[in-house]
Design a protein around this motif. Structure first.
Motif, PDB file in Angstrom:
ATOM      1  N   UNK A 163     -29.749 -13.542   6.477  1.00  8.80           N
ATOM      2  CA  UNK A 163     -29.850 -14.671   5.552  1.00  8.80           C
ATOM      3  C   UNK A 163     -28.503 -15.310   5.235  1.00  8.80           C
ATOM      4  N   UNK A 164     -27.438 -14.864   5.872  1.00 10.20           N
ATOM      5  CA  UNK A 164     -26.112 -15.440   5.640  1.00 10.20           C
ATOM      6  C   UNK A 164     -25.570 -15.190   4.250  1.00 10.20           C
ATOM      7  N   UNK A 165     -26.003 -14.093   3.622  1.00  7.45           N
ATOM      8  CA  UNK A 165     -25.675 -13.926   2.204  1.00  7.45           C
ATOM      9  C   UNK A 165     -24.473 -13.039   1.934  1.00  7.45           C
ATOM     10  N   UNK A 166     -23.940 -12.345   2.937  1.00  9.02           N
ATOM     11  CA  UNK A 166     -22.818 -11.445   2.713  1.00  9.02           C
ATOM     12  C   UNK A 166     -21.643 -11.801   3.622  1.00  9.02           C
ATOM     13  N   UNK A 167     -20.440 -11.472   3.145  1.00 11.61           N
ATOM     14  CA  UNK A 167     -19.218 -11.770   3.894  1.00 11.61           C
ATOM     15  C   UNK A 167     -18.924 -10.647   4.879  1.00 11.61           C
ATOM     16  N   UNK A 168     -19.836 -10.465   5.844  1.00  9.41           N
ATOM     17  CA  UNK A 168     -19.728  -9.349   6.781  1.00  9.41           C
ATOM     18  C   UNK A 168     -20.259  -9.769   8.136  1.00  9.41           C
ATOM     19  N   UNK A 169     -19.893  -9.013   9.157  1.00 13.36           N
ATOM     20  CA  UNK A 169     -20.428  -9.236  10.490  1.00 13.36           C
ATOM     21  C   UNK A 169     -21.521  -8.248  10.848  1.00 13.36           C
ATOM     22  N   UNK A 170     -22.132  -7.629   9.837  1.00 15.14           N
ATOM     23  CA  UNK A 170     -23.149  -6.597  10.054  1.00 15.14           C
ATOM     24  C   UNK A 170     -24.538  -7.194   9.877  1.00 15.14           C
ATOM     25  N   UNK A 171     -25.419  -6.909  10.842  1.00 17.39           N
ATOM     26  CA  UNK A 171     -26.794  -7.401  10.802  1.00 17.39           C
ATOM     27  C   UNK A 171     -27.744  -6.311  11.271  1.00 17.39           C
ATOM     28  N   UNK A 172     -28.885  -6.181  10.588  1.00 20.79           N
ATOM     29  CA  UNK A 172     -29.886  -5.234  11.040  1.00 20.79           C
ATOM     30  C   UNK A 172     -30.479  -5.599  12.379  1.00 20.79           C
ATOM     31  N   UNK A 173     -30.419  -6.869  12.740  1.00 18.72           N
ATOM     32  CA  UNK A 173     -30.964  -7.348  14.011  1.00 18.72           C
ATOM     33  C   UNK A 173     -29.953  -7.222  15.139  1.00 18.72           C
ATOM     34  N   UNK A 174     -28.721  -7.617  14.903  1.00 22.27           N
ATOM     35  CA  UNK A 174     -27.730  -7.703  15.974  1.00 22.27           C
ATOM     36  C   UNK A 174     -26.738  -6.555  16.000  1.00 22.27           C
ATOM     37  N   UNK A 175     -26.682  -5.752  14.949  1.00 23.30           N
ATOM     38  CA  UNK A 175     -25.680  -4.704  14.877  1.00 23.30           C
ATOM     39  C   UNK A 175     -24.385  -5.217  14.281  1.00 23.30           C
ATOM     40  N   UNK A 176     -23.255  -4.694  14.747  1.00 25.51           N
ATOM     41  CA  UNK A 176     -21.940  -5.033  14.188  1.00 25.51           C
ATOM     42  C   UNK A 176     -21.203  -5.975  15.126  1.00 25.51           C
ATOM     43  N   UNK A 177     -20.795  -7.125  14.616  1.00 26.34           N
ATOM     44  CA  UNK A 177     -19.904  -8.021  15.353  1.00 26.34           C
ATOM     45  C   UNK A 177     -18.480  -7.648  15.009  1.00 26.34           C
ATOM     46  N   UNK A 178     -17.635  -7.504  16.025  1.00 27.35           N
ATOM     47  CA  UNK A 178     -16.287  -6.968  15.828  1.00 27.35           C
ATOM     48  C   UNK A 178     -15.211  -8.013  16.096  1.00 27.35           C
ATOM     49  N   UNK A 179     -14.072  -7.801  15.457  1.00 26.63           N
ATOM     50  CA  UNK A 179     -12.968  -8.754  15.548  1.00 26.63           C
ATOM     51  C   UNK A 179     -12.236  -8.598  16.875  1.00 26.63           C
ATOM     52  N   UNK A 180     -12.138  -9.644  17.683  1.00 27.74           N
ATOM     53  CA  UNK A 180     -11.447  -9.520  18.977  1.00 27.74           C
ATOM     54  C   UNK A 180      -9.986  -9.129  18.857  1.00 27.74           C
ATOM     55  N   UNK A 181      -9.367  -9.362  17.702  1.00 27.26           N
ATOM     56  CA  UNK A 181      -7.966  -8.993  17.517  1.00 27.26           C
ATOM     57  C   UNK A 181      -7.783  -7.503  17.312  1.00 27.26           C
ATOM     58  N   UNK A 183     -10.918  -4.374  17.446  1.00 26.89           N
ATOM     59  CA  UNK A 183     -12.357  -4.129  17.423  1.00 26.89           C
ATOM     60  C   UNK A 183     -12.805  -3.174  16.324  1.00 26.89           C
ATOM     61  N   UNK A 184     -11.875  -2.537  15.660  1.00 29.23           N
ATOM     62  CA  UNK A 184     -12.251  -1.680  14.531  1.00 29.23           C
ATOM     63  C   UNK A 184     -12.382  -2.478  13.244  1.00 29.23           C
ATOM     64  N   UNK A 185     -12.023  -3.760  13.275  1.00 32.18           N
ATOM     65  CA  UNK A 185     -11.937  -4.555  12.050  1.00 32.18           C
ATOM     66  C   UNK A 185     -13.063  -5.583  11.934  1.00 32.18           C
ATOM     67  N   UNK A 186     -13.257  -6.045  10.701  1.00 27.94           N
ATOM     68  CA  UNK A 186     -14.319  -6.982  10.368  1.00 27.94           C
ATOM     69  C   UNK A 186     -13.982  -8.405  10.807  1.00 27.94           C
ATOM     70  N   UNK A 187     -15.043  -9.166  11.081  1.00 26.04           N
ATOM     71  CA  UNK A 187     -14.897 -10.597  11.319  1.00 26.04           C
ATOM     72  C   UNK A 187     -15.170 -11.392  10.043  1.00 26.04           C
ATOM     73  N   UNK A 188     -15.581 -10.716   8.964  1.00 26.36           N
ATOM     74  CA  UNK A 188     -15.978 -11.444   7.766  1.00 26.36           C
ATOM     75  C   UNK A 188     -17.323 -12.114   7.984  1.00 26.36           C
ATOM     76  N   UNK A 189     -17.662 -13.009   7.089  1.00 24.27           N
ATOM     77  CA  UNK A 189     -18.959 -13.654   7.232  1.00 24.27           C
ATOM     78  C   UNK A 189     -19.102 -14.848   6.302  1.00 24.27           C
ATOM     79  N   UNK A 190     -20.205 -15.552   6.442  1.00 22.04           N
ATOM     80  CA  UNK A 190     -21.287 -15.112   7.297  1.00 22.04           C
ATOM     81  C   UNK A 190     -21.227 -15.689   8.718  1.00 22.04           C
TER      82      UNK A 190
END
Length: 491
Positions: A163-181, A183-190
């Motif tokens: 629903x685009x409601x959190x500042x995260x790259x985590x989704x129950x549908x897609x899993x974790x989107x990772x920062x290319x800079x 890969x252990x770090x967050x991309x933020x969101x939404x």
């Protein structure tokens, strides 16, 4: 100054597994400059220029990007949907136009993607959630049609949290989107998938959306340029009062190309101008959310000093928003969002279908007294309106501030560790299942309807730092022109 044009993702080439977002983290030093070896690092402007000279073709560029996207899914995991067949069909049509010297415009044949929430014909719109239909849509919404008519090649759609409601790259549908800079770090969101795709060279134009920081946060985290326009400048289906569409790109020039296609009546070619004599303010901390860390404050101080040395006067402004207002407003918006999904999907259904981060939010808010939260949020909206009468944008042409107050946090987490030290953390955790204090300050620009743009500042070894430029409402082109001037002096 770091931009993704200097880096392409070696780690993304390590896996071609299906979308999981659970690949092993790869350290920053694993990212190797490959721009001279392949097409991944080119900007939209460079891609289109090469079509004109014949140095590369739309089919060649599109095929390479599609291959790279598929290889990167097991690590970066930026794409929610990949349309290989549709993209190659559009690329072949574009190639014929370029060969006959009759391109449709400056982005004809340029690959791009849309955040999952956009209405794109023949692609699903799931908003990052298993609870949404996987059926493809029948038609484009207006802004998508504008890009299609301009000849852009649609690679697919990028990931977002439910629903685009959190500042995260985590989704129950897609899993974790990772920062290319890193890969252990967050991309933020939404709009984390959009920023990650852009930073990894997986499409030079990424159309995203922002209602409370969703373009500005991930663009900053991924060392990209992210533009949030004045509401209404770019048409949007089901447009709420504050949410907007906007691009995430590598450069201000590429942002201008995207904006020119998305809102041609507002954006045309940029003209050079001299900001000397204009009124510019530096707001290190708004007073809302988390204050910037020492390192981030120092980096933005240096940027401001560099701009002063270029001949502009910049006044330092003190905090002007009481710290307790924005969490109460955020609570009201979270409540509206959660109760909307609970109306069609009960708590027990959501528990087995959404991410733990999303479920924590839903579960916590489901226990609240809605009338109390709404009444307090509406009261806080009035208090914020009063406080914002003091905002420097009322007296200045532009305001400069840090985009994000904290460095990158773990990809799986919804907030940085600095937020846990906040005096509001326990209350936020109890009431909302977590905290968004690290990006609450961005709600100010949202509430005022300001055009804002974030530019990358720091080298990747220091964790990306964004510089936020705010302009006056309806002065989007003026802000974009100023951003180009700033970019040229900070590169």
């Amino acid at each position: 100054m770091y931009t993704r044009r200097q880096f392409a993702l070696t780690a993304a080439m390590l896996s071609s597994s299906a979308i999981s977002g659970r690949a092993m983290a790869v350290p920053m030093h694993a990212i190797t400059p490959l721009r001279s070896q392949n097409l991944m690092g080119m900007t939209a402007s460079e891609i289109a220029s090469g079509y004109g000279t014949g140095s590369h073709s739309p089919v060649e560029v599109t095929s390479k990007m599609l291959d790279d996207i598929e290889l990167s899914q097991g690590s970066v995991n930026a794409y929610a949907y990949i349309d290989r067949e549709g993209a190659l069909k559009a690329a072949r049509a574009s190639e014929k136009r370029w060969m006959s010297k009759r391109p449709l415009g400056q982005i004809d044949g340029v690959p791009m993607a849309f955040k999952d929430q956009y209405h794109v014909a023949d692609m699903p719109m799931r908003l990052g959630s298993r609870l949404r239909s996987a059926s493809p849509l029948d038609s484009d919404e207006p802004v998508v049609d504008r890009f299609r008519q301009a000849g852009a090649v649609f690679l697919g759609k990028t990931t977002q949290p439910e629903e685009g409601s959190l500042a995260t790259g985590v989704s129950g549908l897609y899993g974790v989107t990772r920062n290319p800079l890193d890969l252990s770090k967050s991309v933020g969101g939404s709009s984390g998938g959009a920023a990650a795709a852009g930073a990894a060279g997986l499409g030079p134009i990424q159309m995203a959306a922002d209602g409370g920081g969703s373009i500005r946060t991930p663009a900053s985290y991924c060392a990209m340029v992210g533009f949030k326009p004045t509401p209404g400048v770019i048409p949007r289906t089901g447009d709420p009062e504050y949410a907007v569409y906007g691009p995430i790109t590598a450069t201000v020039g590429d942002a201008q190309l995207a904006l020119k296609a998305a809102a041609p009546s507002t954006f045309q070619d940029l003209t050079r101008f001299d900001p000397k004599g204009m009124k510019i303010a530096y707001l290190p901390f708004s007073g809302a959310g988390l204050p910037p860390t020492t390192e981030i404050r120092a980096a933005t101080d240096v940027a401001v000093q560099t701009l002063r040395a270029a001949g502009v006067q910049i006044d330092v402004i003190e905090p002007m928003v009481p710290g307790d207002i924005l969490p109460r407003i955020a609570g009201m918006f979270y409540l509206n969002d959660v109760f909307e999904t609970l109306a069609s999907h009960p708590l027990n259904v959501q528990k087995s279908n959404v991410s733990q981060l999303r479920y924590s939010l839903v579960e916590a808010i489901s226990k609240l007294d809605a009338d109390t939260v709404l009444a307090d949020g509406q009261k806080a909206m009035g208090e914020l309106a009063t406080a914002l009468l003091q905002h420097p944008i009322n007296d200045y042409d532009f305001v400069i501030s840090p985009t994000m107050p904290t460095p990158l946090h773990a990809a799986e987490n919804g907030w940085p560790i600095e937020a846990e030290a906040s005096p509001n953390f326990a209350m936020q955790k109890e009431r909302y299942g977590g905290t968004q204090e690290h990006q609450l300050h961005l709600v100010i620009g949202t509430f005022l309807g300001l055009p804002e743009i974030t530019l990358p500042l720091a080298a990747p070894a220091q964790s990306p730092i964004g510089l936020l430029l705010s302009g006056k409402r309806q002065e989007d082109t003026k802000l974009l022109t100023f951003a180009k001037w700033v970019e040229e002096r900070l590169l």
